[in-house]
Design a protein around this motif. Structure first.
Motif, PDB file in Angstrom:
ATOM      1  N   PRO A 186       0.812  -1.217   0.000  1.00 29.05           N
ATOM      2  CA  PRO A 186       0.000   0.000   0.000  1.00 29.05           C
ATOM      3  C   PRO A 186       0.847   1.270   0.000  1.00 29.05           C
ATOM      4  O   PRO A 186       2.062   1.225   0.226  1.00 29.05           O
ATOM      5  CB  PRO A 186      -0.812  -0.120   1.298  1.00 29.05           C
ATOM      6  CG  PRO A 186       0.030  -0.961   2.183  1.00 29.05           C
ATOM      7  CD  PRO A 186       0.797  -1.899   1.302  1.00 29.05           C
ATOM      8  N   LEU A 187       0.187   2.376  -0.266  1.00 28.74           N
ATOM      9  CA  LEU A 187       0.854   3.669  -0.376  1.00 28.74           C
ATOM     10  C   LEU A 187       1.678   3.976   0.871  1.00 28.74           C
ATOM     11  O   LEU A 187       1.196   3.859   1.999  1.00 28.74           O
ATOM     12  CB  LEU A 187      -0.204   4.760  -0.593  1.00 28.74           C
ATOM     13  CG  LEU A 187       0.276   6.139  -1.006  1.00 28.74           C
ATOM     14  CD1 LEU A 187       0.944   6.095  -2.371  1.00 28.74           C
ATOM     15  CD2 LEU A 187      -0.883   7.128  -1.017  1.00 28.74           C
ATOM     16  N   ASN A 188       2.928   4.343   0.641  1.00 34.96           N
ATOM     17  CA  ASN A 188       3.854   4.784   1.698  1.00 34.96           C
ATOM     18  C   ASN A 188       4.161   3.705   2.737  1.00 34.96           C
ATOM     19  O   ASN A 188       4.498   4.018   3.884  1.00 34.96           O
ATOM     20  CB  ASN A 188       3.313   6.033   2.412  1.00 34.96           C
ATOM     21  CG  ASN A 188       3.138   7.208   1.467  1.00 34.96           C
ATOM     22  OD1 ASN A 188       3.922   7.374   0.523  1.00 34.96           O
ATOM     23  ND2 ASN A 188       2.114   8.012   1.706  1.00 34.96           N
ATOM     24  N   GLN A 189       4.039   2.442   2.356  1.00 36.52           N
ATOM     25  CA  GLN A 189       4.422   1.339   3.240  1.00 36.52           C
ATOM     26  C   GLN A 189       5.645   0.622   2.658  1.00 36.52           C
ATOM     27  O   GLN A 189       5.910   0.693   1.454  1.00 36.52           O
ATOM     28  CB  GLN A 189       3.264   0.351   3.417  1.00 36.52           C
ATOM     29  CG  GLN A 189       2.059   0.923   4.159  1.00 36.52           C
ATOM     30  CD  GLN A 189       2.352   1.246   5.604  1.00 36.52           C
ATOM     31  OE1 GLN A 189       3.162   0.600   6.249  1.00 36.52           O
ATOM     32  NE2 GLN A 189       1.658   2.261   6.133  1.00 36.52           N
ATOM     33  N   ALA A 190       6.368  -0.099   3.527  1.00 34.82           N
ATOM     34  CA  ALA A 190       7.632  -0.707   3.107  1.00 34.82           C
ATOM     35  C   ALA A 190       7.487  -2.148   2.634  1.00 34.82           C
ATOM     36  O   ALA A 190       8.398  -2.690   2.014  1.00 34.82           O
ATOM     37  CB  ALA A 190       8.643  -0.648   4.266  1.00 34.82           C
TER      38      ALA A 190
END
Length: 560
Positions: A186-190
């Motif tokens: 998901p967005l902005n996850q590692a």
């Protein structure tokens, strides 16, 4: 009303001139807006979190402008500037065009039948060769969030997804799968998560946790894939990190999934019309083909223009002015509604652009004409009919009774008009079906489920909350109750009731009896079996109901 925050210097640069605060406030008023506050990021943080937290924050002056809730085209700097420039006649309202791709087939979004169970509609479009700056990018993201909170009803009706088209490849598939079968970063996850893991992850997220309830109880979750199986988004929760847009993005793929197709079309039109001016060919939007489960194919965005016809006399009469047809057409054109006088010289043909979804009826056009004319310029006139304001007799009687009941030593209580079912049924030893209560279809709390049918329950709750007060307690209330009534067009009616409670260690029936006699005396109702009032015993489930204490032949005190 939504509030739009814009940087003052950036706004003035876009408008092509500098205004004083007073001048810009006046311009906003003329255009039907309100300059709510002049502040800065530093001032806001200082006010909300203290001076220490505000250190290092920006001192750039911000204008906070209140925008009408139905003017979605004014929710960003681009739309606001465009509207003001057209209003000041410094530019003409642009014409928005849907175009086909130059060197390839249109992007395609295929909707599968599985989406019917959760979020059945989707629309899409492409902004081709767009140029972002930091300010434009911030405005793009802010408009998306403003629409989510406004017309999208916190993503319940529509969810917007924006993607860098150069990082993905069509055709795209909009489907729905069990949460365990969906996995992406998901967005902005590692790292990658399953949909189930994401729902747990975002339960503590201050922003996204408010949207989880929309799909978390569904057997399948909506998801959009590209032709390589890359997840673009899991609407309405989060986009995929792979296709996130940045300042370097040149081609933006915009998709809107929805439970309401009409709202989805409006939202898509707003997103593309506000920012297509930054495309290489300004005010053009590349079409996308959407294929429905039944095989139907539609091209989006619609960018539909429509025409309405109304008379100048209608506008003059409703606004209270006497302007020529030509002048009224000019006024409407200033409001981004291109208008022309028809051949008969009396009718005006008005073109409604895709940015003005708020224009539904001729009255909306009339309102814009009044705004462009200037509310302060409308001449004051004396109404042709004279009316004398007077208090409603029932309210006047209620006010007089309140004063005398207070003079008799009773304290007035004002209780909620809504209550729980238990308050008017179980706690009074009644069946809820016998109460003729009007139920709230979607109560937010168990304390407000029905409209009250008796004042007694509210007074008893007041007594219960004041048991530590010195005795005796003398309470009264004169207010309305609501009862079902099939003879009324709304299916219910209001009844004005009077209820009094005497609470003490000794019964004190004579206190209530005396109060009742005083009320009857004030109402000039004499005691007696015929045309007066009398007291009689009654068999009722609620031992405290005043209906067991007295009745009037002309007025029934049922319940209170």
């Amino acid at each position: 009303m939504p509030t739009v925050s814009v940087k003052r210097d950036l706004l003035f640069h876009a408008l092509g001139r500098t205004y004083t605060d007073e001048e810009f406030d006046e311009l906003c008023f003329e255009f039907g807006l309100e300059l709510d506050e002049i502040t800065s990021e530093k001032d806001i943080i200082s006010r909300e979190q203290g001076d220490t937290k505000a250190e290092g924050a920006s001192d750039v002056i911000l204008y906070k402008i209140d925008v009408p809730a139905n003017r979605y085209d004014l929710l960003c700097l681009e739309g606001l500037v465009r509207g003001l420039q057209v209003f000041k006649q410094k530019m003409e309202a642009p014409r928005y065009r849907r175009v086909s791709p130059v060197s390839s087939e249109p992007q395609r979004l295929v909707i599968t039948e599985e989406t019917t169970a959760v979020r059945p509609h989707a629309v899409a479009a492409v902004l081709r060769n767009i140029t972002f700056t930091q300010e434009r990018y911030d405005s793009f993201i802010e408009l998306q969030e403003k629409l989510h909170q406004n017309v999208c009803r916190k993503r319940t009706l529509v969810a917007i997804g924006t993607h860098d088209l150069d990082t993905i490849s069509g055709p795209f598939t909009y489907t729905a799968k069990p949460p365990g079968d969906i996995r992406f970063k998901p967005l902005n996850q590692a790292k990658e998560y399953t949909a189930q893991e994401l729902m747990s992850l975002y339960k503590t997220d201050s922003h996204l946790r408010h949207y989880l309830h929309i799909i978390e109880d569904k057997p399948v979750y909506p998801v959009i894939y590209d032709s390589n199986g890359i997840v673009l988004s899991m609407p309405p929760i989060i986009n995929g990190d792979h296709s996130k847009i940045s300042l370097n993005t040149k081609n933006v793929f915009i998709e809107c999934t929805a439970t309401d197709l009409t709202k989805a079309k409006i939202v898509l039109d707003m997103m593309v019309t506000m920012f297509c001016e930054y495309c290489e060919e300004p005010f053009t939007v590349e079409e996308t083909e959407v294929v429905y489960p039944d095989g139907r194919t539609c091209q989006y965005p619609e960018l539909a223009y429509r025409k309405e016809t109304l008379s100048a006399d209608f506008i003059n009469r409703k606004v209270g002015i006497s302007e020529s047809t030509e002048h009224i057409a000019q006024l409407l054109t200033k409001m981004c509604l291109r208008s022309e006088v028809m051949s008969d010289g009396e009718q005006i043909e008005v073109e409604i652009p895709p940015t003005r979804s708020d224009v539904i009826h001729a009255c909306d056009i009339m309102e814009d004409a009044a705004m462009a004319y200037g509310f302060n310029n409308i001449p004051r006139t004396t109404p042709r009919t004279y009316t004398v304001a007077n208090q409603l007799p029932l309210n006047k009687l209620s006010e007089l009774l309140r004063q005398d009941l207070a003079a008799a030593g009773f304290t007035e209580a004002l209780t909620f008009a809504l209550c729980s079912q238990e308050d008017i049924a179980d706690k009074l030893l009644k069946n809820i079906s016998e109460t003729r209560a009007c139920h709230i279809s979607n109560p937010k709390t168990a304390e407000f489920q029905v409209a009250r049918t008796t004042l007694l329950s509210g007074l008893l709750k007041t007594v219960a909350a004041n048991r530590k007060m010195p005795l005796p307690l003398r309470l009264f209330e004169i207010s309305d109750v609501v009862l079902k009534d099939e003879t009324k067009d709304v299916g219910a009616r209001n009844n004005r009731r009077l209820c009094a409670v005497y609470y003490n260690k000794s019964p004190g029936f004579e206190v209530i009896h005396g109060l009742m006699d005083r009320v009857m005396q004030l109402l000039e109702v004499k005691p007696g079996q015929g045309n007066g009032y009398h007291i009689q015993a009654a068999d009722g489930k609620t031992a405290w109901e005043p209906s067991q204490w007295f009745k009037l032949d002309s007025v029934s005190f049922n319940g209170n």
